[in-house]
Design an enzyme around this catalytic site. Structure first.
Site, PDB file in Angstrom:
ATOM      1  N   GLU A   1      -5.691  -4.589  -8.819  1.00  0.00           N
ATOM      2  CA  GLU A   1      -5.516  -4.829  -7.377  1.00  0.00           C
ATOM      3  C   GLU A   1      -6.871  -4.789  -6.674  1.00  0.00           C
ATOM      4  OE1 GLU A   1      -0.983  -3.061  -6.858  1.00  0.00           O
ATOM      5  OE2 GLU A   1      -2.666  -1.749  -6.452  1.00  0.00           O
ATOM      6  N   ALA A   4       0.851  -1.194   0.000  1.00  0.00           N
ATOM      7  CA  ALA A   4       0.000   0.000   0.000  1.00  0.00           C
ATOM      8  C   ALA A   4       0.883   1.238   0.000  1.00  0.00           C
ATOM      9  CB  ALA A   4      -0.905   0.008   1.227  1.00  0.00           C
TER      10      ALA A   4
END
Ligand code: 5RP
Length: 217
Positions: free
Chosen positions: A103, A83
């Site tokens: 994703e 992230a």
């Protein structure tokens, strides 16, 4: 420890989560690159993987892990990805590597999303990292004007074409106090393919490397 060493440490911490898992989802980025390298060393119980980008697909194939289409599997048990920012609610900003759409699809299709991040990614309030928004190319300027109305400052990521042949706007100066609300508002703008806010479907487990330790959220 350097940031890269912290990325390796947290990538290692994800390995127990894929024990006994035959088919895993694999994200994109430098933290995930460490994770894939570890798969090459340990192999675990993996029979195949669903990949979130062309870059990840090439890496997986290089180490001999078969890459499967998401359409060919009946959902996924575990998805491992990095992230750009993550908060205490396990909501993330993703897309620094331009792979946000695939994703988000894989995160949505997975029972457990394991987010691996070094401590620099942890924030109280999301938004210091410019929020990536993938757009249909013809809609780019229109979407940018709509994002300005929402209080952001969109900057076109020039020379970046995504794996889906789309473009990216990076939205600066957002202080995202209500991530789910903003995710929906941006999703609703015509021409937006994906917003890199993962709030409606946050991570299930966040592993953060901090010094020599791993903190689990
Ligand atoms: C790619 C992503 C990555 O997970 C994110 O950019 C983190 O990357 P890195 O592990 O290189 O810091 O969302 O689209």
């Amino acid at each position: 420890m350097t940031q890269d060493e912290l990325k390796l440490l947290v990538a290692k911490a994800a390995l127990p989560y894929i024990k006994d898992v035959a088919i895993i989802g694999v994200g994109t980025g430098s933290t995930v690159t460490h994770f894939i390298n570890l798969l090459a060393d340990f192999r675990m119980d993996i029979e195949g993987a669903v990949s979130s980008s062309i870059k990840t697909t090439e890496h997986l194939k290089k180490i001999g892990i078969p890459v499967l289409e998401l359409n060919a599997v009946n959902g996924l048990d575990v998805y491992v990805d990095g992230a750009d920012e993550v908060n205490a609610q396990r909501q993330c900003i993703k897309g620094g590597g331009a792979a946000l759409t695939r994703e988000k699809i894989i995160a949505g299709a997975s029972k457990k999303f394991i987010c691996i991040a070094d401590e620099s990614k942890y924030v109280d309030v999301l938004g210091k990292f410019p929020l990536p928004v993938e757009v249909i190319p013809m809609a780019r300027s229109f979407v940018a004007r709509e994002l300005v109305k929402l209080g952001g400052q969109p900057i076109w990521r020039e020379n970046c074409i995504t794996d889906n042949s789309c473009e990216i706007l990076d939205v600066h100066n957002l202080k995202i106090l209500e991530p789910k609300v903003l995710e929906k508002l941006i999703n609703d703008i015509p021409g937006v393919v994906t917003v890199g806010l993962f709030a409606q479907r946050p991570a299930d487990v966040v592993l953060i490397s901090k010094g020599n330790d791993i903190v689990t959220l």
